[in-house]
Write a protein that holds these residues in place. Structure first.
Motif, PDB file in Angstrom:
ATOM      1  N   TRP A   1      86.854  18.920  70.847  1.00  0.00           N
ATOM      2  CA  TRP A   1      85.937  19.973  71.294  1.00  0.00           C
ATOM      3  C   TRP A   1      86.036  20.185  72.788  1.00  0.00           C
ATOM      4  O   TRP A   1      86.038  21.321  73.270  1.00  0.00           O
ATOM      5  CB  TRP A   1      84.498  19.666  70.877  1.00  0.00           C
ATOM      6  N   TRP A   2      86.099  19.107  73.533  1.00  0.00           N
ATOM      7  CA  TRP A   2      86.209  19.215  74.976  1.00  0.00           C
ATOM      8  C   TRP A   2      87.528  19.902  75.364  1.00  0.00           C
ATOM      9  O   TRP A   2      87.552  20.752  76.255  1.00  0.00           O
ATOM     10  CB  TRP A   2      86.129  17.838  75.618  1.00  0.00           C
ATOM     11  N   ALA A   3      88.608  19.542  74.703  1.00  0.00           N
ATOM     12  CA  ALA A   3      89.909  20.141  75.011  1.00  0.00           C
ATOM     13  C   ALA A   3      89.902  21.642  74.735  1.00  0.00           C
ATOM     14  O   ALA A   3      90.450  22.424  75.517  1.00  0.00           O
ATOM     15  CB  ALA A   3      91.006  19.446  74.209  1.00  0.00           C
ATOM     16  N   ILE A   4      89.275  22.059  73.648  1.00  0.00           N
ATOM     17  CA  ILE A   4      89.214  23.494  73.314  1.00  0.00           C
ATOM     18  C   ILE A   4      88.402  24.255  74.360  1.00  0.00           C
ATOM     19  O   ILE A   4      88.794  25.341  74.807  1.00  0.00           O
ATOM     20  CB  ILE A   4      88.649  23.694  71.895  1.00  0.00           C
ATOM     21  N   VAL A   5      87.277  23.702  74.778  1.00  0.00           N
ATOM     22  CA  VAL A   5      86.456  24.346  75.817  1.00  0.00           C
ATOM     23  C   VAL A   5      87.252  24.455  77.118  1.00  0.00           C
ATOM     24  O   VAL A   5      87.273  25.505  77.770  1.00  0.00           O
ATOM     25  CB  VAL A   5      85.141  23.568  76.031  1.00  0.00           C
ATOM     26  N   MET A   6      87.923  23.390  77.500  1.00  0.00           N
ATOM     27  CA  MET A   6      88.698  23.406  78.737  1.00  0.00           C
ATOM     28  C   MET A   6      89.879  24.373  78.659  1.00  0.00           C
ATOM     29  O   MET A   6      90.228  25.008  79.656  1.00  0.00           O
ATOM     30  CB  MET A   6      89.183  21.990  79.074  1.00  0.00           C
ATOM     31  N   MET A   7      90.481  24.509  77.485  1.00  0.00           N
ATOM     32  CA  MET A   7      91.570  25.483  77.336  1.00  0.00           C
ATOM     33  C   MET A   7      91.043  26.897  77.531  1.00  0.00           C
ATOM     34  O   MET A   7      91.691  27.736  78.166  1.00  0.00           O
ATOM     35  CB  MET A   7      92.253  25.336  75.969  1.00  0.00           C
ATOM     36  N   GLY A   8      89.846  27.182  77.011  1.00  0.00           N
ATOM     37  CA  GLY A   8      89.236  28.492  77.218  1.00  0.00           C
ATOM     38  C   GLY A   8      88.966  28.756  78.691  1.00  0.00           C
ATOM     39  O   GLY A   8      89.208  29.863  79.196  1.00  0.00           O
ATOM     40  N   ILE A   9      88.474  27.758  79.398  1.00  0.00           N
ATOM     41  CA  ILE A   9      88.228  27.898  80.834  1.00  0.00           C
ATOM     42  C   ILE A   9      89.542  28.138  81.574  1.00  0.00           C
ATOM     43  O   ILE A   9      89.618  28.997  82.456  1.00  0.00           O
ATOM     44  CB  ILE A   9      87.486  26.665  81.376  1.00  0.00           C
ATOM     45  N   ASP A  10      90.579  27.402  81.202  1.00  0.00           N
ATOM     46  CA  ASP A  10      91.879  27.585  81.850  1.00  0.00           C
ATOM     47  C   ASP A  10      92.425  28.996  81.626  1.00  0.00           C
ATOM     48  O   ASP A  10      93.000  29.596  82.538  1.00  0.00           O
ATOM     49  CB  ASP A  10      92.885  26.548  81.342  1.00  0.00           C
ATOM     50  N   ILE A  11      92.236  29.530  80.439  1.00  0.00           N
ATOM     51  CA  ILE A  11      92.695  30.898  80.160  1.00  0.00           C
ATOM     52  C   ILE A  11      91.939  31.889  81.031  1.00  0.00           C
ATOM     53  O   ILE A  11      92.529  32.821  81.596  1.00  0.00           O
ATOM     54  CB  ILE A  11      92.545  31.218  78.656  1.00  0.00           C
ATOM     55  N   PHE A  12      90.626  31.714  81.189  1.00  0.00           N
ATOM     56  CA  PHE A  12      89.865  32.619  82.040  1.00  0.00           C
ATOM     57  C   PHE A  12      90.300  32.491  83.498  1.00  0.00           C
ATOM     58  O   PHE A  12      90.386  33.485  84.218  1.00  0.00           O
ATOM     59  CB  PHE A  12      88.359  32.395  81.923  1.00  0.00           C
ATOM     60  N   VAL A  13      90.574  31.277  83.951  1.00  0.00           N
ATOM     61  CA  VAL A  13      91.040  31.076  85.321  1.00  0.00           C
ATOM     62  C   VAL A  13      92.353  31.821  85.541  1.00  0.00           C
ATOM     63  O   VAL A  13      92.526  32.520  86.545  1.00  0.00           O
ATOM     64  CB  VAL A  13      91.185  29.566  85.649  1.00  0.00           C
ATOM     65  N   ILE A  14      93.276  31.712  84.595  1.00  0.00           N
ATOM     66  CA  ILE A  14      94.560  32.414  84.711  1.00  0.00           C
ATOM     67  C   ILE A  14      94.335  33.918  84.768  1.00  0.00           C
ATOM     68  O   ILE A  14      94.919  34.621  85.594  1.00  0.00           O
ATOM     69  CB  ILE A  14      95.503  32.020  83.557  1.00  0.00           C
ATOM     70  N   TRP A  15      93.468  34.440  83.899  1.00  0.00           N
ATOM     71  CA  TRP A  15      93.190  35.879  83.912  1.00  0.00           C
ATOM     72  C   TRP A  15      92.573  36.296  85.243  1.00  0.00           C
ATOM     73  O   TRP A  15      92.980  37.293  85.842  1.00  0.00           O
ATOM     74  CB  TRP A  15      92.253  36.267  82.768  1.00  0.00           C
ATOM     75  N   GLY A  16      91.587  35.558  85.705  1.00  0.00           N
ATOM     76  CA  GLY A  16      90.916  35.912  86.951  1.00  0.00           C
ATOM     77  C   GLY A  16      91.844  35.895  88.149  1.00  0.00           C
ATOM     78  O   GLY A  16      91.723  36.715  89.053  1.00  0.00           O
ATOM     79  N   LEU A  17      92.796  34.978  88.156  1.00  0.00           N
ATOM     80  CA  LEU A  17      93.697  34.864  89.297  1.00  0.00           C
ATOM     81  C   LEU A  17      94.861  35.848  89.242  1.00  0.00           C
ATOM     82  O   LEU A  17      95.491  36.109  90.262  1.00  0.00           O
ATOM     83  CB  LEU A  17      94.231  33.439  89.405  1.00  0.00           C
ATOM     84  N   THR A  18      95.143  36.377  88.091  1.00  0.00           N
ATOM     85  CA  THR A  18      96.237  37.342  87.999  1.00  0.00           C
ATOM     86  C   THR A  18      95.735  38.779  88.058  1.00  0.00           C
ATOM     87  O   THR A  18      96.521  39.710  87.930  1.00  0.00           O
ATOM     88  CB  THR A  18      97.064  37.143  86.704  1.00  0.00           C
ATOM     89  N   SER A  19      94.439  38.966  88.265  1.00  0.00           N
ATOM     90  CA  SER A  19      93.912  40.328  88.441  1.00  0.00           C
ATOM     91  C   SER A  19      94.406  40.863  89.776  1.00  0.00           C
ATOM     92  O   SER A  19      94.752  40.104  90.681  1.00  0.00           O
ATOM     93  CB  SER A  19      92.385  40.343  88.360  1.00  0.00           C
ATOM     94  N   HIS A  20      94.400  42.145  89.947  1.00  0.00           N
ATOM     95  CA  HIS A  20      95.061  42.757  91.090  1.00  0.00           C
ATOM     96  C   HIS A  20      94.256  42.768  92.380  1.00  0.00           C
ATOM     97  O   HIS A  20      94.796  43.012  93.426  1.00  0.00           O
ATOM     98  CB  HIS A  20      95.464  44.183  90.755  1.00  0.00           C
ATOM     99  N   LYS A  21      92.970  42.524  92.340  1.00  0.00           N
ATOM    100  CA  LYS A  21      92.137  42.580  93.549  1.00  0.00           C
ATOM    101  C   LYS A  21      92.112  41.218  94.243  1.00  0.00           C
ATOM    102  O   LYS A  21      92.112  40.201  93.596  1.00  0.00           O
ATOM    103  CB  LYS A  21      90.709  42.992  93.211  1.00  0.00           C
TER     104      LYS A  21
END
Length: 144
Positions: free
Chosen positions: A119-139
């Motif tokens: 469960w912890w690994a799944i939650v952390m994977m979701g957070i990592d995906i959001f971090v990647i999305w947030g950092l690859t945004s254009h602004k």
């Protein structure tokens, strides 16, 4: 008498379809998430190194390493994530792509950590995906 501006960074207050404030806010939120997940990764790794009874031993796991080895991996990734998260909050150019790399490595490490704490690994994977999305945004943060 319409006034025009020659500054390309100034918009007329419109929040168009480019993501506007949401993307910039996502970068700041991703930085904070990276700081928090890095700190939690350090604690998770310390618990594994101490051979805490929190984690279950999983026999016959394909990617099985010694629990102490996994602990050191999480400590190293967590420490780097904290440094990169601080760099992101300081709006350092190097930190954006470093954050994408460290979040990607964390995503892979959490996938390999699934049998120990699913469960912890799944939650952390979701957070990592959001971090990647947030950092690859254009602004950039300074464009707010």
């Amino acid at each position: 008498m319409a006034s025009t501006t020659s500054d390309p960074g100034v918009s007329g207050g419109s929040t168009g379809s480019g993501g506007g404030g949401w993307a910039a806010g996502a970068v700041v939120f991703a930085a904070v998430l990276l700081l928090i997940s890095g700190t939690l990764g350090i604690l998770q790794g310390a618990s594994a190194v101490a051979k805490d009874k929190v984690y279950v031993a999983t026999p016959k796991y394909v990617y099985q390493f010694d629990l102490t080895g996994w602990g050191w991996v999480h400590i190293a990734l967590g420490a780097i994530a904290v440094v990169v998260g601080a760099g992101l909050l300081a709006d350092q150019t190097w930190a954006r792509w470093s954050g994408v790399v460290i979040a990607s490595l964390s995503l892979i490490a959490q996938f390999l950590w699934l049998p120990y704490s699913p469960w912890w690994a799944i939650v952390m994977m979701g957070i990592d995906i959001f971090v990647i999305w947030g950092l690859t945004s254009h602004k950039r943060v300074r464009d707010i």
